[in-house]
Design an enzyme around this catalytic site. Structure first.
Site, PDB file in Angstrom:
ATOM      1  CG  HIS A 182      -1.856  -1.108   1.373  1.00 37.21           C
ATOM      2  ND1 HIS A 182      -1.725  -2.086   2.334  1.00 37.21           N
ATOM      3  CD2 HIS A 182      -2.965  -1.433   0.658  1.00 37.21           C
ATOM      4  CE1 HIS A 182      -2.730  -2.947   2.221  1.00 37.21           C
ATOM      5  NE2 HIS A 182      -3.488  -2.579   1.212  1.00 37.21           N
ATOM      6  CB  SER A 203      -4.319  -7.115   4.490  1.00 40.98           C
ATOM      7  OG  SER A 203      -4.076  -5.906   3.822  1.00 40.98           O
TER       8      SER A 203
END
Ligand code: AMP
Length: 293
Positions: A47, A198
């Site tokens: 990210h 994640s």
């Protein structure tokens, strides 16, 4: 609105669309460009690379953290999706992000979660993730469209990691003639090759040790592409990924624009190998660009 500050940047956190829109209106009036990075949180260096690119290329980077219920086809997956807001805020400040939008579900879907978007994705949402996660891409398109309406960015940054998602969003932007420039950011990997995700935090140490195999198999397919046809490469890859503790769902070699599986490499400007594997309860996806001209 809450304000966070470090040596690098000041970042504003908004929870409502009204407050966010008011702030971004001022940004626009000041002649600044807006870059947007939509995420579901539990942020990592993957990210961060999108956010840093946005911070370099635009004047105001907006990150959204919203775990979108409409793109989860398994309720358990939605419930156990990791949420790490304090850590996320620290990472965002390090990337030069200017605005964080963390809405509740009702802010994003004030009239309910039923999608009113009727978009024809052609074949794009049929194979791979589409086959294993029914309805997933309708939810993705719905949330991206809604967030774009709210943020109205100049540039939208998305990861190659979710290659099919990228292709579907690109298709939606073109179909709806939305005035935003979509940029693809390369996949960031752990040092052993596992694509950052994640979901990796749910892996046990033994499962985590299996992770690098995915990138190894993708790389091997690419290394052998001049000697073997896609069908043979696919067969080998599925065998190599079928080890105790790991179960491949698919390994496809597809045209990078249409996502149709290819039979020969010639005649395709972009070819991508895409795979999804289950490691225990965790589903990991990855891909590798085999050819791009
Ligand atoms: P997510 O929070 O999983 O919805 O991801 C938000 C954005 O980050 C998407 O555009 C992803 O493709 C991108 N992304 C996720 N993991 C990576 C990674 N390892 N490298 C680069 N981009 C990523």
């Amino acid at each position: 609105m809450i304000r966070f500050r470090n040596q690098l940047t000041t970042m504003y956190l908004f929870k409502t669309t009204t407050d966010l829109s008011r702030h971004l209106e001022k940004v626009r009036r000041a002649g600044k460009t807006i870059g947007f990075v939509p995420t579901m949180g539990a942020l990592h260096e993957g990210h961060a690379s999108l956010l840093r690119q946005s911070a370099e290329e635009t004047n105001c980077t907006v990150c959204s953290i919203f775990v979108n219920p409409t793109q989860f086809n398994e309720t358990t997956d939605l419930v156990k999706y990791p949420r790490t807001p304090e850590k996320d805020i620290a990472l965002l400040l390090d990337t030069g992000c200017s605005v964080l939008f963390m809405p509740d579900v009702v802010e994003v879907y004030p009239s309910g979660q039923q999608s009113s978007l009727h978009l024809d994705f052609g074949y794009l949402d049929q194979p791979m993730e589409g086959a294993y996660r029914p309805g997933h891409f309708v939810g993705v398109a719905q949330v991206v469209k809604r967030l774009l309406d709210i943020v109205q960015p100049d540039e939208l940054f998305m990861g190659q990691k979710d290659f099919q998602q990228f292709a579907i969003v690109r298709h939606m932007l073109t179909e709806m003639a939305l005035p935003v420039n979509l940029k693809m950011c390369f996949t960031v990997r752990e040092t052993d090759g596992l694509a950052m995700s994640s979901r990796n935090m749910h892996l046990t140490p033994a499962q985590r040790a299996l992770g690098p195999l995915i990138y190894q198999v993708l790389s091997q397919a690419k290394a052998n592409m001049h000697d073997q046809l896609p069908a043979a490469l696919k067969l080998t890859a599925m065998k190599l990924l079928s080890v105790p503790g790991m179960e491949p769902e698919y390994f496809e070699i597809v045209d990078g624009r249409t996502l149709q599986p290819i039979t020969i490499f010639e005649g395709h400007d972009m070819v991508v190998a895409c795979t999804a594997v289950r490691v225990g309860d965790v589903r990991l996806i990855d891909n590798l660009i085999m050819k791009m001209s």
